[in-house]
Write an enzyme that holds these catalytic residues in place. Sequence first.
Site, short mmCIF file in Angstrom:
data_model
loop_
_atom_site.label_atom_id
_atom_site.label_comp_id
_atom_site.label_asym_id
_atom_site.label_seq_id
_atom_site.Cartn_x
_atom_site.Cartn_y
_atom_site.Cartn_z
CD GLU A 48 3.72 1.09 -8.13
OE1 GLU A 48 3.96 1.97 -7.28
OE2 GLU A 48 4.40 0.07 -8.25
CD GLU B 133 7.81 -0.06 -11.31
OE1 GLU B 133 8.08 -0.24 -10.10
OE2 GLU B 133 7.43 1.03 -11.77
#
Length: 641
Positions: free
Chosen positions: A154, A223
């Site tokens: 991320e 995710e």
Amino acid sequence: MAASSGSKSIFMSIVLSLCLHLTLSSVTYDNKALIINGQRRILFSGSIHYPRSSHEMWEGLIQKAKDGGLDVIDTYVFWNVHEPSPGNVLFSLKLSFGFPVWLKFVQGISFRTDNKPFKHAMQNFTQKIVLMMKDEKLFKSQGGPIILSQIENEYEPEREEFGSAGEAYIKWAAEMAVELNTEVPWVMCKEEDAPDPVINTCNGFYCHSFSPNKPSKPKMWTEAWTGWFSDFGGQNYQRPVEDLAFAVARFIQKGGSFVNYYMYHGGTNFGRTAGGPFITTSYDYDAPIDEYGLIREPKYGHLKKLHKAIKLCENALLTANSTVTSLGNYEEAHVFSSESGQCAAFLSNYHTESAARVTFNNKQYNLPPWSISILPDCKNIIFNTANVTGQRSHVQMLPTNVTFHSWETFNEDVFSLEDDSTITTVGLLEQLNVTRDTSDYLWYSTSVNISSSDSFLHGGERPTLSVQSRGHALHVFVNGQLTGSASGTRTYKRFTFRGNVNLHAGVNTISLLSIAVGLPNNGPHFESYKTGVLGPVVLHGIDEGKRDLSWHKWSYKIGLQGEAMVTGLGSQSSIPFVSWVPSSLEHKKQQPLTWYKAYFDAPEGDEPLAMDMSSMNKGQVLINGQNIGRYWTGTMFPDLG
């Protein structure tokens, strides 16, 4: 996959997805899906972190994941667990949470940017781990179970913050990973500029609108958040399985082919390993398998049915492009018709409150609000995301017949200037720079000389002490007596203690016990984030007006005496003339900073056990010397458990 920036712990990691079918030998990809041994696959994966469960649970967790329709297990490689000191790589597992603390103190380092010291450390660790994996023949290209790896996590917000240095770093990280020649694909989650051949992927509650940065890459959801983590003082988050199933089906109907549930089993942040300030010991995450390894219904069973329904559509989904037809203002059909004659359809109702009756292929279908129906033959609905059947599990921990006996207590001494200290210096020091995370606790102590003529000693109002802290909790002692406590929150880590203090003429001792509850773990330059009492520390209401104590001479002591006694943090010889004394729990709150110890016989059977700490307030729990984790059940009160 490392955890989400700004919300969960960030870990520098490689993602190791453990395929449950061990006969495949090659992994590539095209625009549709991962290709395993020459065959496109729709894959369902679940995150299970091995340090967050006991060894005895692993086999059962993997079997439950497989029984729930998963093809893949995803886990972190935990840098702080596997390299506790520079170059000392420990890895004895074939199947531990963030950056190691020592990394913060490398000269000239800046985390997660185009910085030579950081890249050197990161590359060394990554290379060692990959080499160990290769030596054990764990990659699919070697006949092993690893089909996918991830580098970084991320990074997009950091890349935007760092600018050109961030762009250079992410390009370097991708090239470094690919050059390791694992012969399985690499991914980067939430990094839209992931360089080829690395696949950029989506993390989030919903990923239907995501597209990879090149048309040659598959649409992957690394995710899919099944819930959320909990923080001390915050709420326990839950995500209805109806919404989760809807999000997954919507992603698949938009061309997605890989879904990883974060978390499928969350587990427990044992010891002091919680990934970030104020994160609780429980990492349950409202996952399909709960913290204790028990199946959570209806989440587990409903997702299992979803996986089965989508797998019945797999060939059509992976060989045909969808045709989208409007069925109403909020309704539409996604139809996949292959050249071989196979047909699969997804009928969607995006209205959050109203059901709909639609016509598709000359048949009528009822669609509940916010739902998707799956038709593997384009005729018959076999699954609807909103129609949950089966019983709901209500796991309730029941009292055991275990009797705790032979209670003993140990009362911490309040640190003062007369005691042996770690450091004595002018000014206030940042906590982690002193403790190096060997303990949550750091004592700060200084002295204040009060004139006998000061008016508050002769009937005036008592002085007030204010202490500004950057986290995370604080106990204030004056002349050995507890004056008060204060704490921050995960959102507002900075806080100020204010309280009246009892001072006498002459020399007074002010002792501050600063408590860290997790380490900084995300954001640009988080290696520079500060914790502890950084001031100002000011005494108000004396005749001179106010006195700033921030630049007084301060003495520091790392940790607590009890830690040495129960964890071996220090030697017994370093805490002379102290011992456990027989006691009971009846008067536990009359004495602050108290440790409690008892003995019990382990109950029979292998059912999961939990400890109810609701009668305590804040501290840590240890069993047979092993730190189970922190607890913080109510308002600040300095018992240590």
